[in-house]
Design a protein around this motif. Sequence first.
Motif, PDB file in Angstrom:
ATOM      1  N   THR A 359     -41.970   7.908  -4.437  1.00 22.97           N
ATOM      2  CA  THR A 359     -41.892   6.676  -3.686  1.00 22.97           C
ATOM      3  C   THR A 359     -42.165   5.674  -4.561  1.00 22.97           C
ATOM      4  OG1 THR A 359     -44.176   6.374  -3.065  1.00 22.97           O
ATOM      5  CG2 THR A 359     -42.741   8.087  -1.766  1.00 22.97           C
ATOM      6  N   PRO A 360     -42.018   4.065  -4.021  1.00 24.44           N
ATOM      7  CA  PRO A 360     -42.340   2.942  -4.789  1.00 24.44           C
ATOM      8  C   PRO A 360     -43.889   3.114  -5.090  1.00 24.44           C
ATOM      9  CG  PRO A 360     -40.851   2.404  -3.043  1.00 24.44           C
ATOM     10  CD  PRO A 360     -41.353   3.781  -2.848  1.00 24.44           C
ATOM     11  N   ASP A 361     -44.782   3.784  -4.644  1.00 28.29           N
ATOM     12  CA  ASP A 361     -46.245   3.624  -4.717  1.00 28.29           C
ATOM     13  C   ASP A 361     -46.639   4.959  -5.196  1.00 28.29           C
ATOM     14  OD1 ASP A 361     -46.477   1.129  -3.372  1.00 28.29           O
ATOM     15  OD2 ASP A 361     -45.973   2.251  -1.331  1.00 28.29           O
ATOM     16  N   TYR A 362     -46.145   5.978  -5.411  1.00 27.00           N
ATOM     17  CA  TYR A 362     -46.618   7.278  -5.974  1.00 27.00           C
ATOM     18  C   TYR A 362     -45.638   8.384  -6.257  1.00 27.00           C
ATOM     19  CZ  TYR A 362     -46.290   9.152  -1.261  1.00 27.00           C
ATOM     20  OH  TYR A 362     -45.976   9.606  -0.120  1.00 27.00           O
ATOM     21  N   VAL A 376     -50.594   8.127  -8.984  1.00 30.88           N
ATOM     22  CA  VAL A 376     -50.824   6.836  -8.241  1.00 30.88           C
ATOM     23  C   VAL A 376     -51.193   5.774  -9.409  1.00 30.88           C
ATOM     24  CG1 VAL A 376     -52.022   5.583  -6.592  1.00 30.88           C
ATOM     25  CG2 VAL A 376     -51.731   7.932  -6.332  1.00 30.88           C
ATOM     26  N   PRO A 377     -50.303   4.714  -9.542  1.00 32.36           N
ATOM     27  CA  PRO A 377     -50.710   3.846 -10.496  1.00 32.36           C
ATOM     28  C   PRO A 377     -52.050   3.033 -10.174  1.00 32.36           C
ATOM     29  CG  PRO A 377     -48.769   3.205  -9.192  1.00 32.36           C
ATOM     30  CD  PRO A 377     -49.128   4.398  -8.957  1.00 32.36           C
ATOM     31  N   PRO A 378     -52.479   2.555 -11.363  1.00 31.37           N
ATOM     32  CA  PRO A 378     -53.697   1.483 -10.982  1.00 31.37           C
ATOM     33  C   PRO A 378     -53.078   0.300 -10.300  1.00 31.37           C
ATOM     34  CG  PRO A 378     -53.270   1.851 -13.206  1.00 31.37           C
ATOM     35  CD  PRO A 378     -52.260   2.610 -12.806  1.00 31.37           C
ATOM     36  N   ARG A 379     -54.280  -0.687  -9.813  1.00 29.99           N
ATOM     37  CA  ARG A 379     -53.581  -1.836  -9.219  1.00 29.99           C
ATOM     38  C   ARG A 379     -52.813  -2.589 -10.028  1.00 29.99           C
ATOM     39  NH1 ARG A 379     -56.194  -4.331  -5.069  1.00 29.99           N
ATOM     40  NH2 ARG A 379     -58.005  -2.983  -5.228  1.00 29.99           N
ATOM     41  N   GLY A 380     -52.959  -2.766 -11.259  1.00 26.93           N
ATOM     42  CA  GLY A 380     -52.193  -3.494 -12.325  1.00 26.93           C
ATOM     43  C   GLY A 380     -50.875  -2.857 -12.738  1.00 26.93           C
ATOM     44  N   GLY A 381     -50.747  -1.747 -12.344  1.00 28.54           N
ATOM     45  CA  GLY A 381     -49.571  -1.037 -12.835  1.00 28.54           C
ATOM     46  C   GLY A 381     -49.810   0.069 -13.853  1.00 28.54           C
ATOM     47  N   LEU A 382     -48.803   0.809 -13.954  1.00 19.60           N
ATOM     48  CA  LEU A 382     -48.837   2.046 -15.236  1.00 19.60           C
ATOM     49  C   LEU A 382     -49.055   1.408 -16.462  1.00 19.60           C
ATOM     50  CD1 LEU A 382     -46.447   4.853 -14.022  1.00 19.60           C
ATOM     51  CD2 LEU A 382     -48.839   4.991 -14.004  1.00 19.60           C
ATOM     52  N   THR A 400     -42.140  -2.677 -11.556  1.00 13.62           N
ATOM     53  CA  THR A 400     -43.084  -2.686 -10.505  1.00 13.62           C
ATOM     54  C   THR A 400     -44.157  -1.966 -11.174  1.00 13.62           C
ATOM     55  OG1 THR A 400     -42.279  -0.455  -9.747  1.00 13.62           O
ATOM     56  CG2 THR A 400     -40.988  -2.434  -9.187  1.00 13.62           C
ATOM     57  N   LYS A 401     -45.172  -1.722 -10.449  1.00 10.67           N
ATOM     58  CA  LYS A 401     -46.366  -1.056 -10.670  1.00 10.67           C
ATOM     59  C   LYS A 401     -46.199   0.459 -10.952  1.00 10.67           C
ATOM     60  CE  LYS A 401     -47.786   0.050  -5.906  1.00 10.67           C
ATOM     61  NZ  LYS A 401     -48.837  -0.022  -4.971  1.00 10.67           N
ATOM     62  N   LEU A 402     -45.069   1.038 -10.618  1.00 12.29           N
ATOM     63  CA  LEU A 402     -44.671   2.257 -11.102  1.00 12.29           C
ATOM     64  C   LEU A 402     -43.781   2.295 -12.265  1.00 12.29           C
ATOM     65  CD1 LEU A 402     -45.557   5.249  -9.602  1.00 12.29           C
ATOM     66  CD2 LEU A 402     -43.045   5.410  -8.564  1.00 12.29           C
ATOM     67  N   ALA A 403     -43.326   1.130 -12.658  1.00 14.33           N
ATOM     68  CA  ALA A 403     -42.626   1.304 -13.984  1.00 14.33           C
ATOM     69  C   ALA A 403     -43.102   1.986 -15.129  1.00 14.33           C
ATOM     70  CB  ALA A 403     -42.499  -0.158 -14.733  1.00 14.33           C
ATOM     71  N   PRO A 404     -42.376   2.859 -15.794  1.00 14.26           N
ATOM     72  CA  PRO A 404     -41.158   2.904 -15.962  1.00 14.26           C
ATOM     73  C   PRO A 404     -40.288   3.658 -14.931  1.00 14.26           C
ATOM     74  CG  PRO A 404     -41.581   4.331 -17.637  1.00 14.26           C
ATOM     75  CD  PRO A 404     -42.964   3.686 -16.887  1.00 14.26           C
ATOM     76  N   PHE A 405     -41.069   4.325 -13.898  1.00 17.28           N
ATOM     77  CA  PHE A 405     -40.293   5.128 -12.981  1.00 17.28           C
ATOM     78  C   PHE A 405     -40.028   4.473 -11.628  1.00 17.28           C
ATOM     79  CE2 PHE A 405     -43.694   7.530 -15.164  1.00 17.28           C
ATOM     80  CZ  PHE A 405     -42.882   8.458 -15.865  1.00 17.28           C
TER      81      PHE A 405
END
Length: 479
Positions: A359-362, A376-382, A400-405
């Motif tokens: 998902t966009p969040d995890y 689960v990415p940290p608040r600032g992103g991976l 996004t915070k999940l980049a590069p995924f």
Amino acid sequence: MTLKRIFLRLVLVVLISGIHSYEIPQATLVAFKPRGFQVSIPDSDGVQIFAFHGNVNKEMANREAGEMSVDILRPKNGRWVYENPRIRLKVGDVINYWLYVQVDGLGYPKDDLTWKVTELVDKDSSQATTPSTPTPGKCELSHTTVNGVRKCENELVFEETFDNLQRPKWENVVQFGGDPGYPFVLYTNKDDNCFVRNGFLHIKPTLQSDDDVTSGAQHLSGCTGTPNSEECTKRAAGGFYLPPVFSAQLRTKQSFSFCYGKVEIKAKLPVGDWIFSELLLQPKELAYGSKPKLTSGQINLALLRGNKDLVSNGQQIGAKCLHGVCELAMNDVCHREDFNETRQSLWSGAFHVYGATWTPDYIAFTVDGSEIGRVVPPRGGLHTVSEFSSFPSNPWATGTKLAPFDKEFYIGLGLGVGGFTEFPDDSTSGSYRKPWKNGEAKAIAKFWNKQSEWYPTWNDADSTLQVDYVRVWALPKNP
């Protein structure tokens, strides 16, 4: 079904040959316990009839009616479904069948299909649930994209059951093992290493001759790697050996890629010293960089090291310990999110369903429907994890915070051996130590020269990756 109706269908097939482009999608087959059987295909515009003809444990004579012969005249919940509640099947039974679909008055057959029963499921279990296809006109768009196009929520966007090996849906990787991991293999398109049999994909390792390994030279025809690089051309010299193992890796890079979704792969993983499984999601485009390739990320749904008794740092890390892995790297610094599930018996002893909900969040990893770990990415992103926090320039900060995924990835299915990332240097396998060090120049030579220790643990039946099916669904609106 009467012979007259079958004859009329054959006439329709002849008349439409070369006129229309409809192709019957992969069918989903399920055997229930204690009895019952179901087969279905997704609905699409213009479909008027779905017909199933099959025999159990008996060949079909061309397009005979078969023991099971039925026309379905209307879809149900977005699928064309035939269900036989009376038939009693057992594991190992083989159904030989053919399909016929009428679309806009024209008929389309799909012949010479085979499906082997590998398990019986409860009718109300998740595995027995027919995948849904959204009703036309009632599409709620998902976060999922396929080949750049947004899809409807919960839509089955990819299905492969390996009744045959469809080209160009699946492309063979043809190149020497390289970044990431540098496995000691040459990925080929040889039938000895990759084939479909009885409804299962088989990927099997074989060995090169000693002369080819120690003193040969190879330039790969049809190489899928970087032209004129070591991915395509290598020569053994001065104790530097060629990769000694032929293997295979299939991918959907040219036909199917997706961003966000639920993926499931039912597979039996290989066992054998220094073998490892590759059930991969890999980036369609190296959007965040190519050096190293992990700058754009990689996901392994089911990493299993094939050594039955492998120990590192006092911990069992072999075929009793299954891993779900997300990897990303920058400037040769690698961050690896690794979740594992350890059991008393070998994971490689049976088929299991390996999955991920992305998902966009995890990203959540699952085995047989149970979650084993979640990225689960940290608040600032991976890009803010500790390994990368000191880098002055980081391409993931633009995503996004999940980049590069957060880009489209394609599916890869393969089998690796050795390499520089999957086996720690302190590993011991039973009574002997790992024979090479990660990254050393003559690692392949040291591995090959200890063949008498590891090769007796390989065999055709168990040292082969077997895949029953691959399915991908679009996410629900609120995953």
